[in-house]
Design a protein around this motif. Structure first.
Motif, PDB file in Angstrom:
ATOM      1  N   ASP A   1       7.446  -3.894 -11.276  1.00  0.00           N
ATOM      2  CA  ASP A   1       7.611  -4.551  -9.983  1.00  0.00           C
ATOM      3  C   ASP A   1       6.228  -4.719  -9.377  1.00  0.00           C
TER       4      ASP A   1
ATOM      5  N   TRP B   1       6.486 -11.948  -5.616  1.00  0.00           N
ATOM      6  CA  TRP B   1       7.140 -10.751  -6.140  1.00  0.00           C
ATOM      7  C   TRP B   1       7.399 -11.008  -7.612  1.00  0.00           C
TER       8      TRP B   1
ATOM      9  N   ILE C   1       3.971  -6.964  -6.085  1.00  0.00           N
ATOM     10  CA  ILE C   1       3.754  -7.986  -5.061  1.00  0.00           C
ATOM     11  C   ILE C   1       2.273  -8.305  -5.133  1.00  0.00           C
TER      12      ILE C   1
ATOM     13  N   SER D   1       0.194  -5.066  -0.949  1.00  0.00           N
ATOM     14  CA  SER D   1       0.544  -5.543  -2.285  1.00  0.00           C
ATOM     15  C   SER D   1       0.235  -4.438  -3.281  1.00  0.00           C
TER      16      SER D   1
END
Length: 123
Positions: free
Chosen positions: A44, A56, A46, A84
């Motif tokens: 995962d 994302w 950002i 982020s």
């Protein structure tokens, strides 16, 4: 969602303030999801891109990587302060390789300012 094995490790990298070159990020993302840095169970992230957008990114084995532009205002002046980060869960992860490759995706202040100035003039 996949169960996380007990031998899993987690690698996180704070990316707040980093702006990434899209082509370099695409190469890193492709390598990462193909297993070049270890056996991935989940990713995962950002990330901030040079055009001012935030994305994302997520991936689990057995599924296609998902890349979704976030509905936020484009950041075209200076380094972004919104959070982020990337988090990789897997086995036998090459943390140094991931960090080095990701660092290579980042833009210097001078290059970032040049891109942002062009965006401000055209926008």
């Amino acid at each position: 969602m996949n169960a996380i094995a007990t031998s899993s490790m987690v690698w996180r990298q704070d990316l707040t303030g980093q702006v990434l070159d899209s082509a370099s990020l695409n190469l890193f993302w492709s390598e990462l999801t193909a297993g070049a840095y270890g056996r991935i169970q989940r990713v995962d992230a950002i990330v901030e891109i040079v055009d001012g957008s935030a994305w994302w990114l997520t991936f689990e084995p057995g599924t296609d990587p998902v890349e979704t532009e976030l509905p936020v205002e484009r950041w075209i002046t200076g380094r972004p302060t919104r959070p982020s980060q990337i988090e990789v869960v897997g086995e036998v992860l090459d943390a140094i390789g991931m960090a080095t490759s990701l660092q290579g995706c980042g833009l210097s202040d001078a290059i970032l300012e040049n891109y942002q100035a062009q965006l401000r003039r055209s926008g």
